[in-house]
Design an enzyme around this catalytic site. Structure first.
Site, PDB file in Angstrom:
ATOM      1  N   ASP A 343       0.837  -1.193   0.000  1.00  0.00           N
ATOM      2  CA  ASP A 343       0.000   0.000   0.000  1.00  0.00           C
ATOM      3  C   ASP A 343       0.880   1.255   0.000  1.00  0.00           C
ATOM      4  O   ASP A 343       1.862   1.338   0.745  1.00  0.00           O
ATOM      5  CB  ASP A 343      -0.896  -0.025   1.243  1.00  0.00           C
ATOM      6  CG  ASP A 343      -1.770   1.203   1.361  1.00  0.00           C
ATOM      7  OD1 ASP A 343      -2.675   1.357   0.539  1.00  0.00           O
ATOM      8  OD2 ASP A 343      -1.531   2.006   2.295  1.00  0.00           O
ATOM      9  N   GLU A 379       1.607  -0.507  -4.994  1.00  0.00           N
ATOM     10  CA  GLU A 379       0.668   0.567  -5.315  1.00  0.00           C
ATOM     11  C   GLU A 379       1.565   1.787  -5.519  1.00  0.00           C
ATOM     12  O   GLU A 379       2.058   2.370  -4.545  1.00  0.00           O
ATOM     13  CB  GLU A 379      -0.315   0.809  -4.178  1.00  0.00           C
ATOM     14  CG  GLU A 379      -1.321   1.896  -4.521  1.00  0.00           C
ATOM     15  CD  GLU A 379      -2.247   2.248  -3.366  1.00  0.00           C
ATOM     16  OE1 GLU A 379      -3.425   2.556  -3.632  1.00  0.00           O
ATOM     17  OE2 GLU A 379      -1.798   2.229  -2.202  1.00  0.00           O
TER      18      GLU A 379
END
Length: 702
Positions: A343, A379
């Site tokens: 993330d 990401e």
């Protein structure tokens, strides 16, 4: 209580069959107390007797799995200098393998008195804080081992442990929403039916429900608020407390592996749940604040934040880097996971202020003999300056390709001048990845994900409808590149309903037949809706859970998705390991890929730049695959034509001349998903009528 010196390594609580070794890093501490709790909450404190290489440690005989514990760290307290030790705050072990209970949001969890941020709060937080748990490291894995499914054969299914199982009627009530529920035979049957090869689990590291959400009757449903990087989240365990979540998680992984399905974890190493300078003191902040967090250089009472959460992990410090790498290795070696999706991964590359692809974190991953061998997905952005880094990660890494999502959405909603962009994304985004030697598998393709509209809502809403979140619809992305097909929200208009169904099939077929690695968001194959809410991060209820009761009404879409996934699996032309070149194959004049107009002629530069007439034919040459199989034989596949018509009206396509193929058979038609009109064939040079908003795929018969 007699405590022995023990060892400084490994960090955390390590049970060896006769007792437990405790080890905690803190450069700031001048004394560390180990606090043991019985089932009634009674506390026993023991000083860790040894300090070696900045690690405090000790060994306690007869301390066994299930023992709850925490730390109290004595050291300097000067927030203006970034120093926040306070022994009145019970602290979680950063290396805890399991965490018990939940925080009760008392003022005692904070270092200051409410209303006076500059004050010091010496209230004891132990009665209100979560506790670390000693776990049993032993587990019968039998012959389980990493599956190592190649990326080019991978189909990822992004899902949520609780959300996917809570409403499934075939799963017993007592294991719905748990690791055991995800491993239930009914769930595995669904994954296998779809043809997915990996489940990507939204955060399962122990996370915290923010007090601001709890006060509003909401929770941190998505889980992007980690407090324990080694601990499986306890709410997802059906076994209850005392560390049983570790055994249950391992059993889930083992069951999925036996079914041929990999487990990828969505991990959040960019920040923790302690928030900014006004956040609670739960663990890292009270142990060694400047080691674990990036502080503002000019004023160290504040946190440098590129994550939008209040803090960023200090990847400039050796201890933070060790924590990340130890955690990654633990989940691979002890929990047997097959990969990670990072993330806000750009935050991990900020040793200073800019994103640096040569950052120490990447060097550590690249040279690590364990972590470097699993699937690594970034990401590729954060919220800091220059944080959007799609295409900017080093070799070995794959990336969530946000440009793919945007381009495919624009193409199927008829945005002008998106044809060239769409073509690049459909063929693996060589413009982003080829320059540094990466291949099409570097692109993790997706149209929808947990963050944003579901597929059903993408074709049903022009605007977000996030009122349930209690933020006056200000939260969530406002530019969704969606199209409601003429009516906002649910409708009984049969034509609009049919168009929406066709658009969903267009998106799924495009995704699964693109070069790169496809990722399906859970429930998209079931028509899952969030009623226009594109940010259900706090909605742990039926708004976000998958509605399995409606699954039978979505049977056509589910079967269609499985049909396209099967086509992809059977034909390597849709999952090439190298980029197309556009060059002729062998002695022929036919290239490995050709872009044709609807009249069958090659597209010109003028066609690519046109702002209308966005139909096209894509020819994929099955004889032009530049790979060999395990025996060294050249891979030869059938050739395919893909006829794209994103326009509203039916269009006649002229098939290319016989040099490309003499006879073609329709194998996919998004206007006729189950091919109820039979598998019709067409000869070279003839015309094929393709309805509006339709993708048709034809296979060369000879």
């Amino acid at each position: 209580m007699k405590i022995w010196p023990g060892n400084p390594y490994p960090l955390g609580a390590t049970y060896d069959g006769g007792g437990t070794n405790f080890a905690l890093f803190s450069e700031l501490a001048d004394r560390v107390e180990l606090c043991l709790f019985d089932d009634d909450g009674n506390e026993t404190r023991v000083d860790l007797p040894e300090r070696e290489a900045l690690v405090w440690h000790g060994y306690l005989p007869r301390i066994v799995p299930g023992q709850r514990y925490g730390y109290r760290v004595h050291g300097p307290y000067d927030p203006s200098a970034g120093l926040r030790c306070n022994p009145n705050k019970l602290l979680l072990d950063p290396y805890a393998k399991a965490i018990d209970g939940h925080n009760e949001w008392s003022e005692a969890l904070f270092a200051y008195r409410f209303g006076d941020p500059l004050s010091r709060n010496d209230g004891d937080s132990a009665p209100f804080a979560q506790k670390s748990v000693v776990v049993n490291p032993f587990f019968d894995w039998s012959n389980d081992r990493p599956l190592r499914i190649p990326f080019w054969e991978t189909v990822i299914y992004e899902t949520h442990v609780k959300g996917i199982t809570m409403r499934h009627p075939g799963i017993p009530d007592d294991v719905r929403g748990t690791y055991s529920g995800l491993a239930h035979p009914r769930m595995i049957e669904h994954f296998q039916k779809l043809g997915v090869t990996a489940v990507e689990l939204m955060p399962v590291h122990q996370f915290v429900h923010d007090s601001t959400l709890v006060d509003r009757g909401l929770t941190n449903y998505w889980g992007y608020n980690t407090i324990g990087f080694f601990a499986p989240h306890n709410d997802y365990a059906s076994f209850g407390g005392h560390g049983g979540q570790v055994q249950e998680f391992k059993s889930m992984v083992k069951a999925l592996h036996q079914a041929g399905i990999e487990v990828i974890l969505d991990v959040v190493y960019n920040h923790t749940a302690e928030g900014n300078h006004l956040g609670p003191t739960l663990s890292f902040r009270g142990i060694d604040n400047p080691a674990y967090y990036r502080l503002v250089d000019e004023d160290k009472q504040y946190y440098y934040d590129t994550t939008g959460t209040g803090n960023s992990l200090n990847v400039r410090h050796h201890e933070s880097l060790r924590l990340i790498m130890d955690s990654l290795r633990y989940w691979v070696t002890e929990m047997h996971v097959d990969g990670f999706r990072f993330d806000l991964a750009a935050a991990l590359a900020r040793e200073f202020h800019s994103v640096d692809r040569l950052a120490a974190f990447f060097d550590l991953v690249n040279q690590d003999p364990i972590v470097s061998q699993v699937k690594l997905i970034a990401e590729p952005w954060d919220v800091g300056d220059g944080g959007y880094q799609v295409g900017g990660f080093p070799p070995l890494w794959t990336e969530w390709n946000g440009k793919y999502r945007d381009s495919v959405r624009d193409f199927w909603r008829g945005e002008p001048a998106s044809l060239g962009e769409f073509a690049s994304r459909f063929t693996g985004s060589s413009d982003l990845y080829e320059v540094d030697g990466r291949r099409p598998i570097a692109s993790i393709n997706f149209v929808t994900a947990h963050d944003g509209f579901t597929l059903q809502d993408l074709v049903s809403y022009n605007d977000k409808h996030n009122g349930a979140n209690g933020e006056d619809n200000r939260d969530g992305e406002s530019h969704n590149r969606s199209w409601n097909c003429g009516v906002e929200g649910p409708t009984e208009d049969a034509e609009i309903v049919a168009l929406r169904e066709r658009q969903k099939r267009n998106f799924l077929a495009t995704l699964l037949l693109s070069q790169g690695v496809p990722m399906i968001a859970h429930g998209d194959e079931l028509g899952r809706t969030q009623h226009g809410n594109n940010n259900v991060y706090c909605q742990d209820n039926e708004l976000s859970w998958v509605d399995w009761e409606d699954a039978r009404n979505q049977d056509v879409l589910t079967r269609f998705t499985a049909q396209v996934t099967k086509l992809r699996a059977e034909h390597p032309i849709f999952r090439r390991r190298r980029f197309f070149t556009g060059d002729p194959v062998g002695d022929s004049k036919i290239p490995d890929i050709a872009w044709l107009r609807r009249d069958g002629e090659a597209m010109t530069e003028e066609d690519w730049n046109a702002r209308s007439g966005m139909t096209m034919t894509v020819y994929l040459n099955g004889h032009g695959i530049p790979e060999r199989d395990a025996l060294g034989e050249a891979i030869i596949d059938e050739s395919f034509l893909l006829l794209f018509n994103p326009l509203g009206d039916q269009v006649s396509f002229t098939l290319p001349p016989k040099e490309f193929g003499r006879t073609w058979e329709v194998v996919i038609n998004t206007a006729d998903p189950l091919l109820a009109k039979r598998r019709r064939t067409a000869r070279a040079g003839t015309q094929v009528d393709v309805p509006g908003h339709t993708l048709e795929v034809l296979r060369c018969r000879y």
